[in-house]
Design an enzyme around this catalytic site. Structure first.
Site: not given
Ligand code: MOS
Length: 738
Positions: A240-241, A630, A632-633, A704
């Protein structure tokens, strides 16, 4: 049961579904009698559509309907960058605001028929001159007004200082640089897609989204129905980002068309369409001036930003307010954000919105200052480390940036760096090392989770949150298992459905920090419900035992002289399952601290002496994100974020054609992204200091953070390798050869 998480390292619980192709993304939902929608996009950047010729498209094989501003699907209300991504609703007027705007929808029996018919639609435009050049627009830049709770022009000056320029002029050492970067595109692996299926008066919308609840609200308002009439389903999201927060044109049109046609409609954007129909990151120019004492102490920071904005509205890149605002101590600070409004597709939130670009400018300027002072870049940052949030007089809840630098320098071997630029040569390669800081605020939102004991012996842990590949399916299972003292294999997570326990979703790196504490609350509430059932139901072996004498222990209820496993209890009383919903939210204590995650990047690059080609050798990233749930993730998150930063540093950038406003490289052949051959070994280390002032889990969130500072670290390493300071991204070989 609640309290700090214990870090585990487990595979994704949804991993098998994903690698076998069984995970159903929005476009994969098996819905009968589908009509396939294909968007028609504008081919000019600004103007009014006088007429559209749809006759050939309507006669084309398999076509069910062609919608345009002249044969429209009625949508209500207006647009809004926070809900639909821009200030208008699709097909409700004949205005063209940018090249690649949705101006029509063709629905046909197959995708190919819809696509072929869409190519036959002709639009007759009254074209008006469009402003599409960011550089040309800078002299006309405007003040966007207050945002993030502060004015766009923000200044703190020491007593007796009249202006930031006076403070800079009085500094023993100053550096100034102008830093530029082009617009960027989120490029999620899963293109935007939706299936709209009306079941009676009820809309079921399958749509890849970061927030099922925001999507419900947006769809209900635009369609003129109650929120209770909309269900949004989004169990898996292929990235999504920030681009899948807003609900762009396609679900609005698909749902309206499906309602009119009386059959479900699917719309999948092509890769090219995602470049204009959904949002982007602003192009940004920044000028940073730093004033310091000879010992490296910062005394003045001036950070000016120009970000591209769309005449359609959008979320512009706020580079200074997210970085220089608080990253380092300084007596004099001046931030100035301006916007350059253009006839281009709308910007929206993109991973670390603001920090990504701001860190490139600030962290490069700091490296320039270190060079000027002949001071180690790590030492310069440590000397200016802030312990109190500047201008607010509140301490950070938990800040370990200095430790990030100490640990990272050691893991990376920073002491082997030669501070003299261009001094290290290995064969045809110039070798250099660079560093930079990562920062991202700790965000937390109210969230609910339902925990339910089931007669088959499993426990379900569910919430209307989202997993964009971020690991939430697994985090729910891990935290549920910890809260209930059960193995992860007995916990079934569920998410991505607006009918589950209320949850705003996944953005602001706050999903785990928000939802995690609610898992513990829900588990406690579910245990209470289980005990109540056990002591009140006449069929229960514990009937009549005072509730206070019963405790829960690893899936069993324990009374003074007996013990019963919950599946046995549920079967004894013939219960379909018992559970409860728990909610967690930040309290008033949140005003007493600043919450920020930090990190330090170290990287080594090689630049070819003959071709100018930059290659990455290795990267070390140390993360101060609070407790890690976690490992790993979490590592996967940081690796992905660093790769995101590599794209920013070396490869990515939208090219807007000056004559037409078309994004000339809006496809994956021409818009370059990092591939495996561009990605070196990435060493990720978590400090793992729980931040218990932030939430009971101690986890701040990391989605992020890892991308912030990567471009500066790489650029700084390029400077150390070559002596060349590249202030315009991406750092490509032509700039290094010139
Ligand atoms: Mo982030 S840019 O709040 O999905």
């Amino acid at each position: 049961m609640s309290g700090t998480a214990r870090t585990v390292s487990v595979n994704r619980v949804d991993g098998r579904l994903k690698v076998t192709g069984a995970a159903r993304y929005a476009a994969d939902q098996p819905v009968e009698r589908l009509g396939y929608g294909y968007l028609v996009l504008s081919t000019v950047a600004r103007g009014t559509i006088r007429a559209m010729d749809v006759a050939a498209a309507e006669r084309s094989p398999g076509v069910l309907a062609v919608y345009t501003p002249f044969q429209s699907l009625a949508l209500r209300g207006g647009g809004n960058p926070f809900s639909v991504g821009h200030s208008w609703l699709p097909l409700q007027d004949a205005e063209v605001r940018y090249h690649g705007q949705a101006i029509g929808l063709v629905v046909a029996e197959t995708f190919e028929q819809a696509r072929d018919a869409a190519a036959l639609v002709r639009a007759d435009y009254e074209v008006r001159p469009a402003a599409v050049s960011f550089t040309d627009g800078i002299p006309g830049a405007t003040d966007p007004g207050p945002f993030m709770g502060e004015p766009a022009r923000l200044e703190f000056l020491a007593d007796g200082v009249d202006s930031i320029d006076e403070a800079l002029a009085a500094s023993e050492v100053t550096v100034t640089g102008t830093y530029q970067q082009p617009g960027k595109h989120h490029s999620a692996m899963e293109p935007h897609a939706c299936v709209a299926d009306w079941q009676g008066g009820q809309l079921v919308l399958y749509s890849g989204t970061q927030s099922t609840s925001l999507t419900v609200g947006t769809m209900a308002a635009a369609l003129g129905i109650e929120a209770a009439q909309v269900r949004v389903v989004s169990p898996h999201v292929g990235g999504g980002f920030g681009n899948k927060i807003a609900t762009w044109a396609h679900p609005l049109l698909a749902a309206a068309a499906a309602r009119t046609l009386g059959r479900p409609v699917k719309v999948v954007l092509t890769r090219e369409q995602t470049f204009t129909v959904s949002g982007n990151r602003s192009a940004v120019r920044q000028t940073v001036s730093l004033g310091a004492r000879r010992d490296g102490t910062l005394v003045a920071v001036k950070h000016q930003v120009w970000s591209s904005q769309s005449a359609s509205g959008g979320i512009f890149e706020s580079s200074a307010h997210t970085t220089s605002r608080y990253l380092y101590k300084t007596e004099n600070l001046h931030l100035d954000q301006k916007i350059v409004t253009l006839d281009v597709p709308p910007p929206t939130w993109m991973r670390a919105p603001g920090q990504e670009s701001g860190s490139f400018a600030l962290e490069t300027a700091l490296d320039e200052l270190a060079t000027e002072l002949r001071l180690d870049p790590v030492e310069l940052r440590l000397r200016n480390n802030a312990t109190v949030y500047p201008g607010r007089n509140v301490p950070w809840s938990s800040k370990h940036l200095a430790e990030c630098y100490r640990v990272g320098a050691q893991r990376f071997g920073w002491d082997r760096r030669n501070p003299v630029p261009g001094a290290v040569v290995r064969g045809e390669w110039l070798v250099g090392m660079g560093t930079a800081t990562a920062n991202y605020p700790g965000e937390r939102f109210p969230a609910s989770v339902q925990v339910r004991f089931q007669p088959d012996g499993d426990v379900s842990v569910s919430s209307a949150t989202a997993d964009l590949g971020t690991g939430m399916w697994t985090v729910l299972a891990v935290l549920g298992a910890q809260a209930l003292g059960l193995p992860i294999s007995r916990v079934r997570s569920d998410l991505g459905d607006s009918t589950l326990a209320a949850n705003i979703g996944a953005f602001g790196s706050g999903a785990t920090a928000s939802t995690g504490p609610a898992v513990a609350a829900a588990a406690q509430a579910a245990i209470t419900a289980l005990i109540t059932l056990a002591v009140t139901d006449e069929r229960s072996p514990l009937h009549g035992v005072p509730a206070a004498d019963v405790r829960y222990d690893q899936g069993q209820l324990v009374a003074p002289d007996q013990r019963i496993a919950f599946p046995d209890l549920l079967r004894a009383v013939d219960s379909p399952g018992v559970g409860a919903t728990g909610t967690a939210a930040p309290g008033p204590e949140h005003g007493q601290h600043a919450f920020t995650s930090f990190g330090a990047h170290f990287c080594e690059v090689r630049v070819n002496r003959f071709t100018g080609e930059p290659r990455l050798s290795r990267i070390t990233t140390v993360i101060d994100g609070g407790a890690i749930i976690n490992a790993k993730t979490a590592r996967s998150q940081i690796v992905g974020a660093v790769i995101f930063g590599i794209g920013q540093a070396l490869l990515e950038g939208a090219v807007v054609e000056p004559e037409t406003g078309r994004i000339a490289n809006g496809n994956f052949a021409d818009y370059l992204l990092p591939v495996n051959a561009d990605v070196p070994a990435i060493d990720v280390h978590f400090l793992n200091h729980p931040d218990l002032l932030f939430n009971p889990l101690g986890a701040r969130g990391i989605g992020e953070l890892g991308t912030v500072g990567v471009a500066a670290a790489i650029g700084n390493a390029v400077h150390n390798a070559t002596g060349r300071r590249i202030r315009e991204l991406p750092i490509t070989l032509d700039k290094l050869l010139a």
